[in-house]
Each structure stands twice: as structure tokens, then as C-alpha cells.
Design an enzyme around this catalytic site. Sequence first.
Site, PDB file in Angstrom:
ATOM      1  N   ARG A 261       0.814  -1.482   0.576  1.00 50.38           N
ATOM      2  CA  ARG A 261       0.153   0.079  -0.167  1.00 50.38           C
ATOM      3  C   ARG A 261       0.818   1.444  -0.302  1.00 50.38           C
ATOM      4  O   ARG A 261       1.628   1.363   1.004  1.00 50.38           O
ATOM      5  CB  ARG A 261      -1.245  -0.202   0.766  1.00 50.38           C
ATOM      6  CG  ARG A 261      -1.539  -0.922   1.299  1.00 50.38           C
ATOM      7  CD  ARG A 261      -2.972  -1.210   1.924  1.00 50.38           C
ATOM      8  NE  ARG A 261      -3.973  -2.102   2.095  1.00 50.38           N
ATOM      9  CZ  ARG A 261      -4.777  -3.128   3.463  1.00 50.38           C
ATOM     10  NH1 ARG A 261      -5.037  -1.595   3.470  1.00 50.38           N
ATOM     11  NH2 ARG A 261      -5.136  -3.391   2.999  1.00 50.38           N
ATOM     12  N   GLU A 348      -6.551  -1.745  14.796  1.00 46.17           N
ATOM     13  CA  GLU A 348      -7.265  -2.390  14.412  1.00 46.17           C
ATOM     14  C   GLU A 348      -5.821  -4.062  13.767  1.00 46.17           C
ATOM     15  O   GLU A 348      -5.224  -3.396  13.399  1.00 46.17           O
ATOM     16  CB  GLU A 348      -7.547  -2.140  13.161  1.00 46.17           C
ATOM     17  CG  GLU A 348      -7.904  -2.536  11.376  1.00 46.17           C
ATOM     18  CD  GLU A 348      -7.943  -1.895  10.642  1.00 46.17           C
ATOM     19  OE1 GLU A 348      -8.582  -0.740  10.411  1.00 46.17           O
ATOM     20  OE2 GLU A 348      -8.255  -2.580   9.405  1.00 46.17           O
ATOM     21  N   SER A 351     -10.484  -6.610   9.541  1.00 50.10           N
ATOM     22  CA  SER A 351     -12.272  -6.163   8.989  1.00 50.10           C
ATOM     23  C   SER A 351     -12.400  -6.858   7.908  1.00 50.10           C
ATOM     24  O   SER A 351     -11.807  -7.590   6.815  1.00 50.10           O
ATOM     25  CB  SER A 351     -11.033  -4.169   8.194  1.00 50.10           C
ATOM     26  OG  SER A 351     -12.371  -3.804   8.046  1.00 50.10           O
ATOM     27  N   ARG A 390       0.261  -7.253  11.526  1.00 49.34           N
ATOM     28  CA  ARG A 390      -0.278  -6.519  13.672  1.00 49.34           C
ATOM     29  C   ARG A 390      -0.432  -7.650  14.718  1.00 49.34           C
ATOM     30  O   ARG A 390       0.233  -7.280  15.304  1.00 49.34           O
ATOM     31  CB  ARG A 390      -1.414  -5.656  12.755  1.00 49.34           C
ATOM     32  CG  ARG A 390      -1.201  -4.696  12.128  1.00 49.34           C
ATOM     33  CD  ARG A 390      -2.041  -3.795  11.871  1.00 49.34           C
ATOM     34  NE  ARG A 390      -1.908  -2.361  11.836  1.00 49.34           N
ATOM     35  CZ  ARG A 390      -2.925  -1.134  11.282  1.00 49.34           C
ATOM     36  NH1 ARG A 390      -3.524  -1.649  11.485  1.00 49.34           N
ATOM     37  NH2 ARG A 390      -2.702  -0.322  10.675  1.00 49.34           N
TER      38      ARG A 390
END
Length: 423
Positions: A261, A348, A351, A390
Site C-alpha cells: 500500500r 485494528e 476487518s 500486526r
Amino acid sequence: MLDPQLFRSDLDSVKLQLDRRSYDFDASAYEALESKRKVVQIKTQELQNERNKSSKGIGQAKAKGEDIQPLLDQVQHLGDQLKQAEAELSEIQQQMTALMEAIPNFLDELVPAGKDEEDNVELSRWGEKPVFSFQPKDHVDLGENKGLDFEIAAKIACARFAVLKGPLARLQRAIIQLMLDTHTAEHEYEETYVPFLVNADSLYGTGQLPKFEEDLFKASSNPDLYLIPTAEVPVTNIVRDSIVDAKQMPLKFVCHTPCFRSEAGAYGRDVRGLIRQHQFEKVELVQIVSAADSEKAHEELTQHAENILQKLKLPYRKVLLCAGDTGFSSSKTYDLEVWLPGQDSYREISSCSNFKDFQARRMQARWRNPETGKPELVHTVNGSGLAAGRTLIAVMENYQDEQGRIHIPEALKPYMTGIEIIE
RNA sequence: GGAGAGGUGGCUGAGUGGCCGAAAGCGGCGGUCUUGAAAACCGUUGAGGGUUUAUCCCCUCCCAGGGUUCGAAUCCCUGCUUCUCCGCCA
């Protein structure tokens, strides 16, 4: 893409739906274009019909050996008229498509109103936050002498990349292995390997293009390809332009890929550590289901992601995203947020979204409903199960001790060949 | 990288300018027969869109995009893609 029939039959409810998104929909511009479309399309089709009839007549006359010259003279004028009408129609249709493809999905009725993440609704919490008798470190400090290195990565590439060495690299791989094994063996997903570079059609299908090109890395080469921002793109596009057999439904895919990204709009946000990188590892869950099953599939898929957090005994909470925080293509999204002691906050880590038929319409992805015998749009559901980078952060920060060592969670020990503590 | 052959409905596969949205077979669906099933036989069966209360009617689609023609699955150009052989390569 939304259903164009709905725009024609009930524009008022369309406006209401898009209001919930705070999407500024120019209904009068739409109506003007639509009425023009109707006129031009009817005219074009009438001309086409005339041409077809005439040509058929000429064919028959010729077969009988009649003189066709008078007939040819008659249709001479048709060509230019038709060409002009077709060009006009195609222009209108392009404008219509441009308008339609920029409109976000309708929100599920259960999605709460709200502007940004402040308005998201916490649904549940799981696990006990660890209690430390010392000031817990964040993963950057913990990783400093254990092979987590941002400076070397910046030398090799640029900022927002990381190098992992030794047991930490091993730990990330173990995390990925646990996720893949769990989802294939316990949740019945099919393991999938896919291209990490995809074409524009695929990105259009899942909704990243044309609106969000600046979030992507484009490979400057021929053919034009983009680095995937998530495995969702290649995996969901498996069913693009196809009619899935009813016996194969539902399709459940699990796929581990790196994700890329550009983070173009994130200057200054999460600049420290592994949280927001140009490249990260993720295990993605994708389900292709019928319209009747998508709600249930969404709940189940979210639970599958939660199961990983529970296996790792990582405290987390489940959040229902509000209108303003729900993504462009999604109708309803749950975020799973893991507790990070080093940040003293939930972040987060997954998702999970139900896209209903929004992506399917863009992709022309259908299945044949045995009840009607007719092809119907599928529903697509996906979610991270989980973001591995993460998850690595969460394990490091939740399993640290006073000496700055990291204890390996029970569920990961089978994958660590005897390593129980990283020091 | 070089040479050659292809891409047609859910699948196999015929079709080289009009009678082709497309033969035939398989598969699917419905029926006859049967206590039931199988076999056999008969019928039926592509997708998208416009108009319409609806039926009807009409348009588009034979990999994609251009072109030739009154008319294109069929002829021409470009691209994509699959297969076979040779070379190279993790």
C-alpha cells in the site's frame, strides 16, 4: 456497482440510502442523463432494426436472382444515421457508467450513523489485558536487539519498510502457519496461491479502481499491473466473469500474501514501527456465497478471525463500523481490534466485510440458482484472518517480560522448533 | 526469445458472407413407461438489455477492440490468451 434498475424505479430510496453515506448524489444530473439515454437508445435500436430488416430483404432478393440495386439505394442513408446514433449512445453509456461506478455501496440497515472511527460501536470484548509490574515497551523497543530493523530497510528500499531477522522472522512465519492450518483444518477453507500483481480489471472488480488508484503501487511496465493491496483482489476475482455451479457453493478461500500500500494519505500517521508499512503479510479469508447466505457467512467468517486471536490469547474487541468509517464497497464491516500494551490502545488487526452484490455486479460473478435455473449475482464476504505483521506486534507486546524478552504463546510453540523465549 | 495451431452456449464440437443466436452429442429440466429406480423414447434448455401492467415485439453478444460490407461467428488489422515444438531459465 449498484443496481441500475433501482435508480430507474425508485430514485427516492436511492437518495435516502446515499444520504446515510453522506454521499453527494446529483439526482437531477442523473435524471437528465437517464432520460437522454432512453431516447437515444430507442432511436438507435429502431435504426438497427431497420438495417437488419433491409439486409435480410436484400439477401432474399439476391437468392431469387432479382435486381438488388434499388434496395441498396434505399438503405444508403441508413449507415451514417446509425453510426451517429450508436456513437451518441455509447457516449451516454460511458457517462452513465462513470457516474455509477463512483457511487459507494448501500449500507446495511444495522450500520450506525456516524462520521469517523469515534462513532464506531463496540460490540464485545474478549480476553484479559495483561498486567505488568513494569512499564511495558512497544514492539520497536522490544525488537531493537532481536532482529527488527527499520534503518536497514530504509537503506534497501525507503521509509515504511522493515527487515526481520532470526527468531522474529521465524515468529512471523509461525503466526502465518498457525492461521493457514486453522482455517483449512478447522474452518474448511481451501488454501489458495495467487499472483501478487494484478491487472486493472481485477482492481475494478473489487472496487479499488477507478477511485482509489493513489493507494496502490503501480508496476511501470507493459502490461500494466499493480501490486496487490490485499489478497482480496486476486482471490475474489477468481470468480469474475463466471457462473459458479450451485454444487460448489459456498466457495471458501484462505490465502496468505504480502500486501502493498502506498499510504499516500497517511503522512505522519503511525510513522513509528510496524503498524503502517508499505509491505506487510496477511492471511485473507474470502467467501463466495448466495444472497440468502451472506449475512450468516459474514458472522461466521468474523468468528473464524476471532478464533485466531483466541488461540493466541490476545485480548481484543469487536467493533461495528459506523457509516462514515465503512469502506466504499462494503455494506457492513466489523473490525477486530487487538490490545497493544505498548500503545496502551486497541488497534485494528482484522476487518471483515459483507459486500453483498456490489463487487459481484462489477465482476459479473454469478451462480446458478437451482430453484429458478437462472444465474444470480453472488455475494462476496471477506476479512483478514489476520494481518500477520500486526499479529507479530501484538504477540511481542502482550508476551513481554521485565527483561524485555518475548515468551512464545502455546499455540505457536509447535511451529517454533523448540524456541520458547526470544531474548 | 523462435516456429506453428487454436479461442464458438454449462461441457465436447460443427459452422468460411445472408435461410445462424448458432447443427449434433453430452449434461440439466419436464414427461411417457415402471411398485420404485435404471434404460429407452418424446419434449424442453444460452446470456445481457430496451419497451411494456403483462403478453408481444425489438436490440446486443460466437476471446477483446477496431475495420471492410446493404449484411460478419465467417473476410482484414491490432491486442489478449491457450496448446505443441525448439531455445533459455528458478
